[in-house]
Design a protein around this motif. Structure first.
Motif, PDB file in Angstrom:
ATOM      1  N   VAL A  15       0.844  -1.198   0.000  1.00 46.04           N
ATOM      2  CA  VAL A  15       0.000   0.000   0.000  1.00 46.04           C
ATOM      3  C   VAL A  15       0.881   1.252   0.000  1.00 46.04           C
ATOM      4  CG1 VAL A  15      -1.690   1.320   1.367  1.00 46.04           C
ATOM      5  CG2 VAL A  15      -1.879  -1.174   1.226  1.00 46.04           C
ATOM      6  N   LEU A  24       3.998  -0.899   4.033  1.00 48.17           N
ATOM      7  CA  LEU A  24       2.660  -1.110   4.554  1.00 48.17           C
ATOM      8  C   LEU A  24       1.953  -2.085   3.614  1.00 48.17           C
ATOM      9  CD1 LEU A  24       0.800  -0.080   6.858  1.00 48.17           C
ATOM     10  CD2 LEU A  24      -0.081   1.611   5.239  1.00 48.17           C
ATOM     11  N   TYR A  26      -1.300  -4.628   2.590  1.00 46.17           N
ATOM     12  CA  TYR A  26      -2.725  -4.850   2.795  1.00 46.17           C
ATOM     13  C   TYR A  26      -2.950  -6.288   3.249  1.00 46.17           C
ATOM     14  CZ  TYR A  26      -7.705  -4.250   2.434  1.00 46.17           C
ATOM     15  OH  TYR A  26      -9.031  -4.160   2.762  1.00 46.17           O
ATOM     16  N   ARG A  52     -11.844  -1.883  10.872  1.00 51.88           N
ATOM     17  CA  ARG A  52     -12.019  -1.350   9.518  1.00 51.88           C
ATOM     18  C   ARG A  52     -12.782  -2.313   8.624  1.00 51.88           C
ATOM     19  NH1 ARG A  52      -9.269   2.527   6.038  1.00 51.88           N
ATOM     20  NH2 ARG A  52      -9.654   1.912   3.877  1.00 51.88           N
ATOM     21  N   HIS A 150      -3.469  -3.323  15.203  1.00 48.51           N
ATOM     22  CA  HIS A 150      -3.192  -2.483  14.029  1.00 48.51           C
ATOM     23  C   HIS A 150      -3.962  -2.974  12.807  1.00 48.51           C
ATOM     24  CE1 HIS A 150      -0.882  -0.821  10.650  1.00 48.51           C
ATOM     25  NE2 HIS A 150      -0.577   0.150  11.480  1.00 48.51           N
ATOM     26  N   TRP A 158       2.747  -3.091   8.897  1.00 51.15           N
ATOM     27  CA  TRP A 158       4.104  -2.694   8.510  1.00 51.15           C
ATOM     28  C   TRP A 158       5.018  -3.914   8.583  1.00 51.15           C
ATOM     29  CZ3 TRP A 158       5.180   1.886   6.399  1.00 51.15           C
ATOM     30  CH2 TRP A 158       4.277   2.932   6.616  1.00 51.15           C
TER      31      TRP A 158
ATOM     32  N   THR B 176       0.052   5.067  10.720  1.00 49.29           N
ATOM     33  CA  THR B 176      -0.628   4.518   9.548  1.00 49.29           C
ATOM     34  C   THR B 176      -1.795   5.399   9.115  1.00 49.29           C
ATOM     35  OG1 THR B 176       0.017   2.329  10.298  1.00 49.29           O
ATOM     36  CG2 THR B 176      -1.688   2.424   8.616  1.00 49.29           C
ATOM     37  N   PHE B 179      -1.744   7.287   6.053  1.00 42.29           N
ATOM     38  CA  PHE B 179      -1.816   6.590   4.768  1.00 42.29           C
ATOM     39  C   PHE B 179      -3.239   6.150   4.427  1.00 42.29           C
ATOM     40  CE2 PHE B 179       2.492   6.160   6.279  1.00 42.29           C
ATOM     41  CZ  PHE B 179       3.242   6.435   5.148  1.00 42.29           C
ATOM     42  N   ASN B 180      -4.221   6.760   5.091  1.00 39.59           N
ATOM     43  CA  ASN B 180      -5.611   6.355   4.859  1.00 39.59           C
ATOM     44  C   ASN B 180      -6.027   6.460   3.394  1.00 39.59           C
ATOM     45  OD1 ASN B 180      -6.422   5.378   7.315  1.00 39.59           O
ATOM     46  ND2 ASN B 180      -7.056   7.386   8.107  1.00 39.59           N
ATOM     47  N   GLN B 182      -4.177   6.120   0.744  1.00 41.04           N
ATOM     48  CA  GLN B 182      -3.604   4.999  -0.003  1.00 41.04           C
ATOM     49  C   GLN B 182      -4.349   3.694   0.281  1.00 41.04           C
ATOM     50  OE1 GLN B 182      -1.741   7.467   1.382  1.00 41.04           O
ATOM     51  NE2 GLN B 182       0.368   7.439   0.622  1.00 41.04           N
ATOM     52  N   ILE B 183      -4.757   3.512   1.554  1.00 34.85           N
ATOM     53  CA  ILE B 183      -5.488   2.279   1.894  1.00 34.85           C
ATOM     54  C   ILE B 183      -6.842   2.271   1.183  1.00 34.85           C
ATOM     55  CG2 ILE B 183      -6.453   0.872   3.762  1.00 34.85           C
ATOM     56  CD1 ILE B 183      -4.384   2.160   5.666  1.00 34.85           C
ATOM     57  N   ASP B 184      -7.522   3.418   1.200  1.00 32.80           N
ATOM     58  CA  ASP B 184      -8.802   3.513   0.484  1.00 32.80           C
ATOM     59  C   ASP B 184      -8.609   3.190  -0.988  1.00 32.80           C
ATOM     60  OD1 ASP B 184     -10.055   4.321   2.809  1.00 32.80           O
ATOM     61  OD2 ASP B 184     -10.000   6.470   2.322  1.00 32.80           O
ATOM     62  N   PHE B 186      -6.216   1.448  -2.402  1.00 30.39           N
ATOM     63  CA  PHE B 186      -5.895   0.027  -2.586  1.00 30.39           C
ATOM     64  C   PHE B 186      -7.168  -0.807  -2.569  1.00 30.39           C
ATOM     65  CE2 PHE B 186      -4.736  -4.255  -1.525  1.00 30.39           C
ATOM     66  CZ  PHE B 186      -3.511  -4.465  -2.142  1.00 30.39           C
ATOM     67  N   GLU B 187      -8.063  -0.491  -1.655  1.00 32.91           N
ATOM     68  CA  GLU B 187      -9.313  -1.260  -1.570  1.00 32.91           C
ATOM     69  C   GLU B 187     -10.179  -1.041  -2.812  1.00 32.91           C
ATOM     70  OE1 GLU B 187     -10.939  -0.256   2.341  1.00 32.91           O
ATOM     71  OE2 GLU B 187      -9.982  -2.072   3.157  1.00 32.91           O
ATOM     72  N   ASN B 191     -10.953  -4.488  -4.983  1.00 30.41           N
ATOM     73  CA  ASN B 191     -12.202  -5.167  -4.587  1.00 30.41           C
ATOM     74  C   ASN B 191     -13.214  -5.242  -5.724  1.00 30.41           C
ATOM     75  OD1 ASN B 191     -11.340  -5.859  -2.100  1.00 30.41           O
ATOM     76  ND2 ASN B 191     -12.308  -4.133  -1.037  1.00 30.41           N
TER      77      ASN B 191
END
Lengths: 457, 191
Positions: A15, A24, A26, A52, A150, A158, B176, B179-180, B182-184, B186-187, B191
């Motif tokens: 990520v 990082l 996923y 989440r 986490h 991580w 982290t 990096f929200n 980037q995580i969004d 990625f999903e 998906n």
């Protein structure tokens, strides 16, 4: 320069972060159980955080489960830990395979059998045997409670990418030598820390011929050699196993097409390679107090070489120069995330059928999950075990780690299909001897280990 | 998490190799559901006699070594289970750094996350430190990445990200959250 399968899997899950630095990743699936999760949920609550992706989280109860009567938890602290997971999963909307649930069982048994585990994933769990899931061509690894929290909060983790090690296993396994002997043989030869800093991929014609359950036994014990990741390239055996399970991906054909891209381009892409000639392997038995202290059934226990071996001999009450058949076995344990699956019970039942275990031996049979238990009962295996004099139990971790009422008594030598022979692992003062399911079954019948190559040939 | 800059203390040597998490903590501490103190559970099997009294032969019980903040040990420290309780027990006992010949990978991460600095030195350096008198002071300097005692200084390695987290006491989740996006993304992409 090509890539290993592990590197491809890693790359697909990055990520953030640059190569060479912690990145990082996923996480596609987090499996949780009652022992390593309570403080993680407490942390979420303290900081007013949510889970989440509850839909990518699955919980079960295994370590504390009393296998004689699952609903009768006498230990109040165990009961509280179990109730805490029930409360936490309800509060955060996570699916829990609760006691009595058809999906309940040891976390590394149920993930694969429910189809939660499949190729191409990053799977984590607060348990060091999570490399089991790598047998499907995934990245699976054990994490601590801070990391559990986490992942619950962010669905990411991580990690510093490890180096790549190939373990090339080739040749025909002799009769009486099993998948468990491959991994025990590897650790006996290379030690308990040869894999530190590496992700291991097992490959070669021997591996290709193994069933998924055998592959899982091997990946499961990767951590016993020091590596937290162990994996195997997915193939038709993998795809056939994944098909038709409760949570198998809906569009399986498209998924399989994607999974076929998961392979190591060239063995030159490994940083290092270890070679195992399976045709030269023997049935293995651990004599000491870590899984590296393991020898072939007909091999003399080694001399005292240092303080570590001296302490091991003191604890285990054996002497250098003795061999495994001289160990007085009074307990046999069949089960665990290493060897608690249906095919293991089938091997054991085939050996025990029509016989009685040695009168000195107490034998516990603990299926890895409720589905394994029901499938075994449908085949009449429970009757074979009971007729032979074994105790047939409810699914859980049981005497693999003695966190529940199932414990091996102090001073007693136990032939065990489990993964660790540490001091006190199966109970205070208990003396564990790791071996394959077939070796343990014959040890239960005879009151000592035998060279099963002579009876299975 | 308490930030780490320098640690100056005498040391406790437990020089066995392959000290596993089963040795580091008792089973009962694993059944705990709260963020309790695990200090009394550290090295449970070796620290106490069957009577419950302290085992005088175990280095942790040496009165001269009481209050030590640095543990020194052998190869493959923390092997076995993923139980972070093992690192918590070290932290709660008062250890702020563990110096080992090498560490198990899962334990290493748990130690970082628990605020206990894991330091890998060579066999000879570890043996030299372990042989120092019980009252000898050892200084760990995280910014300089050094261990100093009796006029000798040894360098150690640590990833800059883990180092900055230990030095600032920042929680991973806070980090982290930057990096929200980037995580969004990625999903959305996967998906």
């Amino acid at each position: 320069m090509g890539q290993t399968m592990f590197d491809k899997l890693w790359q697909r899950h990055v990520v953030a972060g640059k190569p060479g630095e912690p990145q990082l990743l996923y996480v596609d699936l987090q499996l949780i159980h009652e022992v390593t999760s309570p403080q993680a949920f407490e942390g979420l609550r303290e900081n007013h955080r949510q889970v989440r992706r509850p839909d990518k989280t699955f919980a079960t109860l295994d370590h504390n489960v009393p296998t004689a009567d699952i609903f009768n938890i006498q230990d109040v602290i165990s009961r509280k830990q179990i109730q805490t997971l029930e409360k936490n999963t309800k509060e955060f909307g996570i699916r829990l395979a609760d006691l009595g649930d058809e999906d309940q069982g040891i976390v590394h048994v149920i993930g694969p059998e429910l189809g939660l585990t499949h190729p191409g994933m990053v799977i984590v769990c607060g348990d060091s045997h999570t490399a089991t899931h790598g047998a499907f061509g995934s990245i699976g690894f054990g994490i601590g409670t801070s990391e559990v929290e986490h992942v619950l909060a962010t669905q990411t983790i991580w990690q510093q990418k490890p180096k790549n090690m190939g373990v090339h296993v080739h040749g025909q396994l002799p009769k009486g030598v099993y998948a468990k002997d491959i991994i025990l043989g590897l650790i006996a030869r290379e030690g308990v820390a040869f894999g530190t800093g590496y992700a291991i991929e097992y490959y070669g014609d021997t591996i290709e011929r193994l069933s998924m359950e055998e592959r899982m036994s091997i990946c499961n014990m990767t951590i016993e050699g020091g590596a937290k990741y162990g994996c195997i390239q997915p193939d038709q055996t993998t795809f056939d196993y994944v098909k038709g399970r409760k949570y198998t991906p809906k569009d399986l054909d498209a998924a399989i097409a994607n999974w076929r891209t998961l392979f190591t381009d060239s063995t030159a892409d490994f940083d290092t390679i270890i070679d195992i000639d399976a045709s030269q392997l023997a049935p293995m038995v651990s004599w000491g107090t870590n899984p590296g202290m393991t020898v072939a059934v007909d091999e003399a226990f080694p001399p005292v070489s240092d303080e570590n071996t001296r302490k091991a001999y003191d604890y285990i009450d054996l002497k250098p120069g003795q061999t495994a058949p001289e160990i007085p076995i009074e307990y046999a344990f069949f089960g665990s995330c290493t060897n608690g699956r249906l095919s293991d019970l089938q091997v054991e039942a085939a050996i025990l059928k029509g016989h009685q275990i040695d009168p000195k031996v107490t034998a516990l049979v603990v299926p890895g999950s409720r589905r394994v238990k029901l499938a075994a009962e449908a085949l009449g295996l429970d009757k074979i075990f009971k007729d032979a004099g074994c105790d047939w139990r409810e699914p859980g971790c049981s005497a693999c780690l003695a966190m529940n009422p199932d414990k091996v008594p102090a001073g007693v030598h136990c032939a065990s299909t489990t993964n660790r022979n540490f001091e006190g692992r199966q109970g205070a003062g208990a003396r564990t001897h790791l071996a394959s399911p077939a070796m343990v079954a014959y040890a239960a019948l005879n009151g000592h280990f035998i060279d099963i190559r002579k009876v299975e040939a | 998490m308490e930030p780490i800059k320098t640690i100056s203390s005498h040391i406790v040597p437990v020089m066995d190799d392959n000290i596993d998490t089963d040795q580091l903590i008792s089973r009962d501490s694993l059944k705990e559901v709260a963020k309790a103190s695990f200090a009394d559970m550290l090295f449970y099997g070796q620290r106490y006699l069957a009577s419950g009294a302290k085992n005088p032969a175990f280095p942790l019980n040496d009165p001269q070594r009481a209050g030590a903040q640095i543990l020194i040990t052998g190869h493959n420290f923390g092997c076995g289970s993923a139980w972070e309780h093992a690192a918590w027990a070290l932290r709660d006992y008062g250890f702020r750094a563990v110096i080992a010949k090498d560490f198990n990978d899962i334990f290493y991460m748990n130690s970082i996350k628990s605020g206990v600095l894991p330091i890998e030195l060579t066999d000879a350096q570890c043996e030299l430190l372990a042989a120092l008198p019980a009252t000898a002071q050892v200084t760990v300097d995280l910014p300089q990445q050094t261990v100093t005692s009796a006029g000798q200084t040894f360098k150690f390695k640590i990833d800059p990200l883990w180092k900055s987290k230990l030095a600032t006491g920042t929680s991973d989740i806070e980090l982290t959250s930057e990096f929200n996006t980037q995580i969004d993304q990625f999903e959305q992409d996967n998906n």
